[in-house]
Design an enzyme around this catalytic site. Structure first.
Site, PDB file in Angstrom:
ATOM      1  CG  ASP A 195     -19.272  32.699 -30.283  1.00 57.06           C
ATOM      2  OD1 ASP A 195     -19.379  33.228 -29.167  1.00 57.06           O
ATOM      3  OD2 ASP A 195     -18.582  33.171 -31.206  1.00 57.06           O
ATOM      4  CD  GLU A 239     -19.339  37.388 -29.536  1.00 53.99           C
ATOM      5  OE1 GLU A 239     -18.180  37.101 -29.854  1.00 53.99           O
ATOM      6  OE2 GLU A 239     -19.608  38.250 -28.666  1.00 53.99           O
TER       7      GLU A 239
END
Length: 323
Positions: A195, A239
């Site tokens: 992440d 993301e």
């Protein structure tokens, strides 16, 4: 008999190294399943200039080869001992991983009823023996053109439009395949979730276009750092990225992910609003399991996700792995 029709060709085919495999070949793969040795060699000789040809002399051998190296097309004889071509295609059409593989029957049974039965079971074509090599080449060529077109469409459906790496759909399918393969061979399967740290703050201060650019750069970094053709990096969503490392121990997987984390940090993409660092960084969490019959696939994902949250909780820009 085939050898009566093509004696010179069959004599030359006896000298071919038909057991040599090249699993890394870029050619489309065709599996020929026939208990007659001469027919197998003849078909291999016709098709090998254009395709990577696998040979099986029984239905059971074909099933094992399909699991290990799924073909793009199966050429299947009907009359075989133990498991007939009809029995084999029924098995293939009931399996999620094999039901879409096109099958061409090639057989000495020359009857409308048999041909009708083969097509009803899902075969895309039916060729009778003895066959003309030029007709076989033409028919297989037409089928393989459609196979290539279908695979192209499937590939496009599996690519993330922004980052141009595999998307969540492909990640889920690939992970399911590797889970089954690891269970079969009792080998470790490692999965990681990555992440981008404080990505919302980056978007808020630099704009979404700049954020998209960062995601493309990170996707390229992930893709170029994969060492083996069967390793996978995909955009999982937003993301977040997913990484699948088949047959990889927890130690090696953690080291690989640490190298990815360091590579991203060394890109030195300025991120002045990140409490973790002055540059764009990523946090990675992962886990390794040897799948067993009493386990569920989502367990591995949950374990990796927990390690990702742990990495975030411990300050981010780090790798946490469940040993």
């Amino acid at each position: 008999m085939v050898e009566d029709c093509f004696p010179e060709l069959c004599e030359k085919l006896d000298q071919l190294p038909l057991n040599v495999s090249d699993v890394l070949s870029d050619k489309a793969k065709i599996l020929v399943v026939d208990d007659d040795k001469i027919s197998r060699k003849l078909l291999a000789g016709l098709l090998r200039p254009d395709y990577f040809v696998l040979l099986a002399e029984s239905g059971q051998e074909a099933i094992e080869m399909i699991h290990d190296c799924p073909p793009d097309l199966i050429i299947l004889d009907i009359m075989m001992p133990e498991m007939s071509g009809f029995q084999l295609i029924r098995k293939l059409k009931t399996g999620n991983a094999t039901q879409s593989i096109p099958v061409v029957f090639i057989t000495a049974l020359n009857s409308i009823r048999t041909e009708e039965e083969g097509l009803r079971l899902g075969a895309v074509d039916y060729i009778t023996k003895p066959f003309m090599p030029s007709i076989v080449e033409a028919r297989i060529g037409n089928i393989m053109t459609m196979v290539r077109q279908r695979k192209l469409l499937e590939t496009l459906a599996h690519i993330d439009g922004l980052t141009e790496i595999p998307n969540r759909r492909y990640f889920d399918q690939a992970l399911s395949r590797e889970w089954q393969r690891s269970m079969r061979y009792n080998s470790p399967l490692s999965v990681a979730m990555a992440d981008v740290d404080f990505f919302k703050q980056y978007n808020d201060n630099h704009g979404h276009s700049a954020g998209d650019r960062v995601l493309r750069i990170l996707a390229r970094e992930l893709r170029t750092n994969l060492k083996r053709p069967y390793d996978l990096a995909a955009r999982y969503g937003g993301e977040e990225f997913g990484i699948v490392l088949p047959n990889t121990s927890s130690e090696k997987a953690a080291l690989f992910c640490e190298s990815i984390r360091a590579a991203v940090e060394n890109l030195c993409i300025e991120h002045g609003h990140s409490p973790a660092a002055g540059n764009v960084t990523i946090s990675i969490g992962g886990a390794t399991l040897i799948p067993a019959q009493n386990m569920e696939l989502y367990t591995l994902l949950e374990l990796a996700d927990r390690q990702l949250y742990r990495a975030k909780g411990e300050g981010r820009n780090k790798v946490c792995w469940l040993n």
